[in-house]
Motif scaffolding. Structure first.
Motif, PDB file in Angstrom:
ATOM      1  N   LEU A   1     -26.114   5.889  45.427  1.00 10.16           N
ATOM      2  CA  LEU A   1     -24.748   5.263  46.190  1.00 10.16           C
ATOM      3  C   LEU A   1     -25.682   4.369  47.438  1.00 10.16           C
ATOM      4  N   ASN A   2     -26.707   5.133  48.169  1.00 15.42           N
ATOM      5  CA  ASN A   2     -27.212   4.436  49.297  1.00 15.42           C
ATOM      6  C   ASN A   2     -28.064   3.185  48.687  1.00 15.42           C
ATOM      7  N   ASN A   3     -28.513   3.192  47.293  1.00 19.45           N
ATOM      8  CA  ASN A   3     -29.272   1.837  46.878  1.00 19.45           C
ATOM      9  C   ASN A   3     -28.126   0.890  46.483  1.00 19.45           C
ATOM     10  N   ALA A   4     -27.049   1.366  45.969  1.00 15.02           N
ATOM     11  CA  ALA A   4     -25.984   0.408  45.723  1.00 15.02           C
ATOM     12  C   ALA A   4     -25.230  -0.383  46.808  1.00 15.02           C
ATOM     13  N   GLN A   5     -25.013   0.367  47.696  1.00 11.84           N
ATOM     14  CA  GLN A   5     -24.560  -0.096  49.046  1.00 11.84           C
ATOM     15  C   GLN A   5     -24.949  -1.107  49.665  1.00 11.84           C
ATOM     16  N   ILE A   6     -26.241  -1.540  49.515  1.00 18.39           N
ATOM     17  CA  ILE A   6     -26.991  -2.513  50.249  1.00 18.39           C
ATOM     18  C   ILE A   6     -26.471  -3.859  49.758  1.00 18.39           C
ATOM     19  N   HIS A   7     -26.003  -3.783  48.436  1.00 15.68           N
ATOM     20  CA  HIS A   7     -25.298  -4.978  47.842  1.00 15.68           C
ATOM     21  C   HIS A   7     -24.001  -5.422  48.168  1.00 15.68           C
ATOM     22  N   ASP A   8     -23.728  -6.496  48.588  1.00 16.23           N
ATOM     23  CA  ASP A   8     -22.373  -6.874  49.199  1.00 16.23           C
ATOM     24  C   ASP A   8     -21.331  -6.693  48.262  1.00 16.23           C
ATOM     25  N   SER A   9     -21.534  -6.862  46.880  1.00 15.72           N
ATOM     26  CA  SER A   9     -20.723  -6.786  45.900  1.00 15.72           C
ATOM     27  C   SER A   9     -20.350  -5.433  45.926  1.00 15.72           C
ATOM     28  N   PHE A  10     -20.971  -4.303  46.208  1.00 16.04           N
ATOM     29  CA  PHE A  10     -20.529  -3.127  46.099  1.00 16.04           C
ATOM     30  C   PHE A  10     -19.118  -2.760  46.869  1.00 16.04           C
TER      31      PHE A  10
ATOM     32  N   MET B   1     -22.430  -8.113  39.815  1.00 16.57           N
ATOM     33  CA  MET B   1     -23.204  -6.851  39.713  1.00 16.57           C
ATOM     34  C   MET B   1     -22.110  -5.833  39.491  1.00 16.57           C
ATOM     35  N   SER B   2     -22.278  -5.077  38.316  1.00 11.42           N
ATOM     36  CA  SER B   2     -21.340  -4.046  38.091  1.00 11.42           C
ATOM     37  C   SER B   2     -21.935  -2.542  38.418  1.00 11.42           C
ATOM     38  N   PHE B   3     -21.113  -1.722  38.995  1.00 14.47           N
ATOM     39  CA  PHE B   3     -21.602  -0.305  39.296  1.00 14.47           C
ATOM     40  C   PHE B   3     -21.013   0.660  38.538  1.00 14.47           C
ATOM     41  N   LYS B   4     -21.698   1.436  38.022  1.00 12.30           N
ATOM     42  CA  LYS B   4     -21.017   2.556  37.462  1.00 12.30           C
ATOM     43  C   LYS B   4     -21.749   3.971  37.992  1.00 12.30           C
ATOM     44  N   PHE B   5     -21.248   5.096  38.359  1.00  6.92           N
ATOM     45  CA  PHE B   5     -21.701   6.159  38.964  1.00  6.92           C
ATOM     46  C   PHE B   5     -21.290   7.471  38.206  1.00  6.92           C
ATOM     47  N   ASN B   6     -21.989   8.524  37.702  1.00  7.21           N
ATOM     48  CA  ASN B   6     -21.362   9.735  37.341  1.00  7.21           C
ATOM     49  C   ASN B   6     -21.098  10.705  38.533  1.00  7.21           C
ATOM     50  N   ALA B   7     -19.893  11.389  38.384  1.00  5.88           N
ATOM     51  CA  ALA B   7     -19.526  12.169  39.664  1.00  5.88           C
ATOM     52  C   ALA B   7     -19.143  13.442  39.007  1.00  5.88           C
ATOM     53  N   GLU B   8     -18.986  14.552  39.781  1.00  2.00           N
ATOM     54  CA  GLU B   8     -18.255  15.761  39.313  1.00  2.00           C
ATOM     55  C   GLU B   8     -17.444  15.955  40.088  1.00  2.00           C
TER      56      GLU B   8
END
Length: 95
Positions: free
Chosen positions: A48-57, A1-8
């Motif tokens: 981030l909170n929803n993504a960090q549930i996955h081990d692959s994060f 699973m890949s993760f992509k986040f927008n940041a400022e």
């Protein structure tokens, strides 16, 4: 699973500014490592909170989009609230 986040990029630093961010549903973070200077950023807490549930994060490379530029990072450290299910701060290391 890949993760992509927008940041400022964060303009204000300090405890008060960080508390205001958390109160507004955002989380302060920092990106460091490599040859570039460290960058303080702001991310959406719920994403981030929803993504960090996955081990692959924690093991996979994460893409952060900062000012239109994609940066590959990995999670170096994460601080959580002592009893609430909330994140307090994240350190990312450039890959």
């Amino acid at each position: 699973m890949s993760f992509k986040f927008n940041a400022e990029v964060r303009s204000k630093q300090g405890k008060g500014a960080s508390r205001r961010l958390r109160h507004n549903g955002q989380i302060p973070a920092i990106v460091y490592g490599g040859s570039e200077a460290p960058v303080s950023i702001v991310l959406n807490h719920d994403e981030l909170n929803n993504a960090q549930i996955h081990d692959s994060f924690y093991s996979d490379t994460i893409i952060l989009v900062i000012e239109g530029k994609e940066i590959s990072v990995k999670v170096q450290a994460m601080q959580r609230h002592p009893f609430k299910p909330k994140l307090v701060h994240i350190d990312f290391k450039r890959v």
